[in-house]
Design an enzyme around this catalytic site. Sequence first.
Site, PDB file in Angstrom:
ATOM      1  N   LEU A   1      47.875  47.890  41.848  1.00 32.15           N
ATOM      2  CA  LEU A   1      48.862  46.809  41.906  1.00 32.15           C
ATOM      3  C   LEU A   1      48.347  45.692  42.803  1.00 32.15           C
ATOM      4  O   LEU A   1      48.468  44.506  42.477  1.00 32.15           O
ATOM      5  CB  LEU A   1      50.201  47.331  42.409  1.00 32.15           C
ATOM      6  CG  LEU A   1      50.817  48.492  41.635  1.00 32.15           C
ATOM      7  CD1 LEU A   1      52.159  48.871  42.241  1.00 32.15           C
ATOM      8  CD2 LEU A   1      50.968  48.142  40.151  1.00 32.15           C
ATOM      9  N   ASP A   2      47.782  46.060  43.938  1.00 31.31           N
ATOM     10  CA  ASP A   2      47.208  45.071  44.848  1.00 31.31           C
ATOM     11  C   ASP A   2      46.072  44.298  44.179  1.00 31.31           C
ATOM     12  O   ASP A   2      46.078  43.067  44.133  1.00 31.31           O
ATOM     13  CB  ASP A   2      46.662  45.764  46.096  1.00 31.31           C
ATOM     14  CG  ASP A   2      47.656  45.748  47.252  1.00 31.31           C
ATOM     15  OD1 ASP A   2      48.499  44.834  47.306  1.00 31.31           O
ATOM     16  OD2 ASP A   2      47.573  46.652  48.104  1.00 31.31           O
ATOM     17  N   HIS A   3      45.090  45.016  43.694  1.00 31.77           N
ATOM     18  CA  HIS A   3      43.914  44.360  43.135  1.00 31.77           C
ATOM     19  C   HIS A   3      44.265  43.575  41.868  1.00 31.77           C
ATOM     20  O   HIS A   3      43.849  42.419  41.704  1.00 31.77           O
ATOM     21  CB  HIS A   3      42.817  45.382  42.863  1.00 31.77           C
ATOM     22  CG  HIS A   3      42.151  45.886  44.091  1.00 31.77           C
ATOM     23  ND1 HIS A   3      41.038  45.302  44.649  1.00 31.77           N
ATOM     24  CD2 HIS A   3      42.451  46.933  44.907  1.00 31.77           C
ATOM     25  CE1 HIS A   3      40.681  45.952  45.735  1.00 31.77           C
ATOM     26  NE2 HIS A   3      41.513  46.955  45.917  1.00 31.77           N
TER      27      HIS A   3
END
Length: 455
Positions: A354-356
């Site tokens: 989700l972050d990347h």
Amino acid sequence: MTDLTSVWSALGGDPALLARVSAVERPGVLPSRLPVRESARACVGACALAAAELGARRAGGGVPAVRVDDGAVATAFVSERHLLVGGRAPETFAPLSRFWRTADGWVRTHANYPHHRARLLAALGVPEDPGAVAAALAERSAREVEEAVYAAGGLAVALRTPEEWAAHEQGVEVGKRPLVECGRLDAAPARMLAPVDRDPLLPAAGLRVLDLTRVIAGPVATRTLALLGADVLRVDAPGLPEIADQHADTGFGKRSALLDLPAGREVFEELLATADVVVTGYRPGALDRFGLAPAALAERRPGVVVAQLSAWGAYGPWGGRRGFDSLVQVATGIAAVEGGAPAGPPGALPAQALDHGTGYLLAAGVLRALGEQAEEGGSRVVRVALARTAGWLLQGTAHGPAGPSGDVGAGRWLAERDSALGRLRYALSPVVFDGGPRDWARPPGRWGADPARWV
């Protein structure tokens, strides 16, 4: 659909340009019950295509061909695991950042930062001892823990199924939003983008990016803009702690300065006066009191592109809450899906995807907004949220049980160089297009070591 077509459409891109993208698929990398490999490829592919499109606008000629390799994407999505600083591997999660049993289910806590750890322990009324934390949590319901820790300023989220999240008021609000929100703030005149060379092709060359982000997603976006030639200056408050290895992993190509906004307002205004992009990654509303809301920034710097990242979205009952990738996975039902068994322990994605993924979406939105501003004018705003990316991932076609990792050997997508931090081994960017850069112009430096001014 978790494919490039859906992402490019969300960005408002010309569908005819999708023909410029080719992919090298490597089944088995990023193994998951959910289509993580496909969604990661789509996020990176859209970012690379947006970069190629802006590069063609500035250099002339056709849009360069884009190549997305699943191996490069998978390596970059776990860049923090490949990082070595002087031969030392960093610690990624603190001992109190994990899943815990409660009286009726599970919670996940996040205590990587000292202030979050202190607030968690204060809410539970226990010392810094995993056994004491486990005992305290086992006596309470998951929702009770979630609310009590949040009220104390800490971070704990109860495990939910996708269906429970879809019915939750915040889940409903998030589900109404596009994957990438792109808007126009005013009628500011268009800014002419100076021509650039094609060898190498640096689509963001000469552009100034004021980076007010922390942790992973926002810094991944600005790290990508730095790769593409932007002058990225990350600015942090001196009183907030930073994890040195995390900063090293996402600090390639940037400079890092410390600035107290109330005391250093004049310095900040000087930076804003010639900035092309402002990227923020703090919880919604946290920076508004400093005059950093999109409309306020555009009023002082007409034509600016403002990019905002949040965990839960800047709306709904959780709009002002802090959050991290691991917690969003738990709240939205991803952890329940990845766990597999209804009564068994929760699972997790094979990367902080989700972050990347959201980081590449944000960079793509900025690149497209820059091109649109140069053509049509107007200050621009781009918004993304980890929870919205999670909902998009959950809409994809689920796989069966996650199989063994298809390790293709990450070595070809790793590089080494010296830096002020020592000898670094790191993951190369997966954003690849003909004529584009393959590595950053500079390694990361020490956090806060640079002056708060443009080059």
